[in-house]
Design an enzyme around this catalytic site. Structure first.
Site, PDB file in Angstrom:
ATOM      1  N   LYS A  11       0.742  -1.439   0.095  1.00 35.72           N
ATOM      2  CA  LYS A  11      -0.129   0.011  -0.028  1.00 35.72           C
ATOM      3  C   LYS A  11       1.289   0.815   0.026  1.00 35.72           C
ATOM      4  CE  LYS A  11      -4.322  -2.565   2.138  1.00 35.72           C
ATOM      5  NZ  LYS A  11      -5.201  -2.076   3.104  1.00 35.72           N
ATOM      6  N   TYR A  51     -12.431  -2.184  -3.900  1.00 33.50           N
ATOM      7  CA  TYR A  51     -13.075  -2.269  -2.427  1.00 33.50           C
ATOM      8  C   TYR A  51     -14.798  -2.195  -2.170  1.00 33.50           C
ATOM      9  CZ  TYR A  51      -8.475  -1.753  -0.202  1.00 33.50           C
ATOM     10  OH  TYR A  51      -7.086  -1.984  -0.115  1.00 33.50           O
ATOM     11  N   ASN A 114      -2.361   0.408   6.429  1.00 30.28           N
ATOM     12  CA  ASN A 114      -1.491  -0.512   7.262  1.00 30.28           C
ATOM     13  C   ASN A 114      -0.690  -1.894   6.474  1.00 30.28           C
ATOM     14  OD1 ASN A 114      -3.873  -1.664   5.596  1.00 30.28           O
ATOM     15  ND2 ASN A 114      -5.049  -3.153   7.160  1.00 30.28           N
ATOM     16  N   HIS A 117      -2.095  -5.045   1.620  1.00 30.48           N
ATOM     17  CA  HIS A 117      -3.364  -6.221   0.842  1.00 30.48           C
ATOM     18  C   HIS A 117      -2.918  -7.415   0.867  1.00 30.48           C
ATOM     19  CE1 HIS A 117      -7.521  -7.256  -0.292  1.00 30.48           C
ATOM     20  NE2 HIS A 117      -6.551  -7.211  -1.577  1.00 30.48           N
ATOM     21  N   GLU A 128      -9.686  -9.987  -8.072  1.00 32.09           N
ATOM     22  CA  GLU A 128      -8.342  -9.309  -7.679  1.00 32.09           C
ATOM     23  C   GLU A 128      -7.754  -9.523  -8.505  1.00 32.09           C
ATOM     24  OE1 GLU A 128      -9.687  -8.645  -3.163  1.00 32.09           O
ATOM     25  OE2 GLU A 128      -7.872  -9.382  -3.553  1.00 32.09           O
TER      26      GLU A 128
HETATM   27  P1  IDP Z   1      -8.423  -6.460   5.249  1.00 30.89           P
HETATM   28  O1  IDP Z   1      -7.333  -5.596   4.208  1.00 30.89           O
HETATM   29  O2  IDP Z   1      -7.450  -7.293   7.052  1.00 30.89           O
HETATM   30  O3  IDP Z   1      -9.085  -7.451   4.479  1.00 30.89           O
HETATM   31  P2  IDP Z   1     -10.591  -5.239   5.326  1.00 30.89           P
HETATM   32  O4  IDP Z   1     -11.544  -5.312   6.358  1.00 30.89           O
HETATM   33  O5  IDP Z   1     -10.833  -5.792   4.045  1.00 30.89           O
HETATM   34  O6  IDP Z   1      -9.397  -5.974   6.041  1.00 30.89           O
HETATM   35  O7  IDP Z   1     -10.633  -3.885   5.387  1.00 30.89           O
HETATM   36  C1  IDP Z   1     -10.156  -3.075   4.660  1.00 30.89           C
HETATM   37  C2  IDP Z   1      -9.334  -2.096   4.224  1.00 30.89           C
HETATM   38  O8  IDP Z   1      -9.746  -1.513   4.714  1.00 30.89           O
HETATM   39  C3  IDP Z   1      -8.205  -2.802   5.395  1.00 30.89           C
HETATM   40  O9  IDP Z   1      -6.797  -3.341   5.021  1.00 30.89           O
HETATM   41  C4  IDP Z   1      -7.653  -1.050   6.064  1.00 30.89           C
HETATM   42  O10 IDP Z   1      -6.684  -0.641   5.699  1.00 30.89           O
HETATM   43  C5  IDP Z   1      -8.870  -0.352   5.519  1.00 30.89           C
HETATM   44  N1  IDP Z   1      -9.955  -0.472   7.365  1.00 30.89           N
HETATM   45  C6  IDP Z   1     -10.194  -1.785   7.464  1.00 30.89           C
HETATM   46  N2  IDP Z   1     -10.746  -0.759   9.568  1.00 30.89           N
HETATM   47  C7  IDP Z   1     -11.194  -0.214   8.758  1.00 30.89           C
HETATM   48  C8  IDP Z   1     -11.350   0.500  10.082  1.00 30.89           C
HETATM   49  O11 IDP Z   1     -11.990   0.726  10.754  1.00 30.89           O
HETATM   50  N3  IDP Z   1     -10.770   2.073   9.852  1.00 30.89           N
HETATM   51  C9  IDP Z   1     -10.435   2.432   9.174  1.00 30.89           C
HETATM   52  N4  IDP Z   1     -10.032   1.711   7.932  1.00 30.89           N
HETATM   53  C10 IDP Z   1      -9.951   0.837   8.041  1.00 30.89           C
HETATM   54 MG    MG Z   2      -9.914  -7.716   3.006  1.00 31.06          MG
END
Ligand code: IDP
Ligand code: MG
Length: 139
Positions: A11, A51, A114, A117, A128
């Protein structure tokens, strides 16, 4: 039956912080073979489409704006049990909760920025991968 490919993106935060090389090395050391890779930048439209599943979530707008804030590295990775094994390599979505030694534990600062992905199912891995690489449209 668990599949052989997963999809990843390094990312914008991790690319900007100079972690690309270390993260790619980490992935290879964990036994994944890189079968496609691209340095690119997402448009608002592409990030929104990628997304789409999160469109109704409160963080959707921030997520799209973050994912378009700078270049990313997209890749398709091959390994037995690729999806589940790679989720273990990246760690929990919230880096505070990610296990020691996972990519998010090592390189991510916050739940929104974070670092990486990883696909959450074989079906999404195929979707994807084909989203970024026409060679994977047959999967
Ligand atoms: P993942 O990336 O671990 O699969 P997902 O729930 O699919 O997590 O969420 C996609 C992305 O959305 C996350 O990697 C993160 O960047 C963002 N995200 C998820 N939950 C939150 C939140 O509560 N606050 C802000 N960003 C979030
Ligand atoms: Mg996810």
């Amino acid at each position: 039956m668990s599949g052989k490919i997963t999809f990843t993106m390094i990312k914008p935060d991790a690319v900007d912080n100079g972690h690309t090389g270390k993260i790619i090395d980490h992935i290879i050391q964990k036994g994944f073979k890189i079968v496609a890779m691209k340095y690119t930048r997402l448009s608002d439209e592409k990030a929104g489409e990628f997304y789409d599943i999160h469109r109704e979530r409160p963080f959707f707008k921030d997520l799209v704006s973050f994912m378009t804030s700078g270049p990313i590295v997209a890749a398709v990775l091959e390994k037995e049990n690729a999806v589940a094994d790679f989720r273990n390599v990246i760690g929990a979505t919230d880096p505070q909760k990610a296990e020691a030694g996972t990519i998010r534990n090592l390189y991510a600062k916050s739940i929104d920025a974070n670092a990486i992905h990883g696909s959450d199912s074989d079906e999404n891995a195929a979707r994807e991968a084909s989203f970024f690489f026409s060679a994977f449209e047959r999967f």
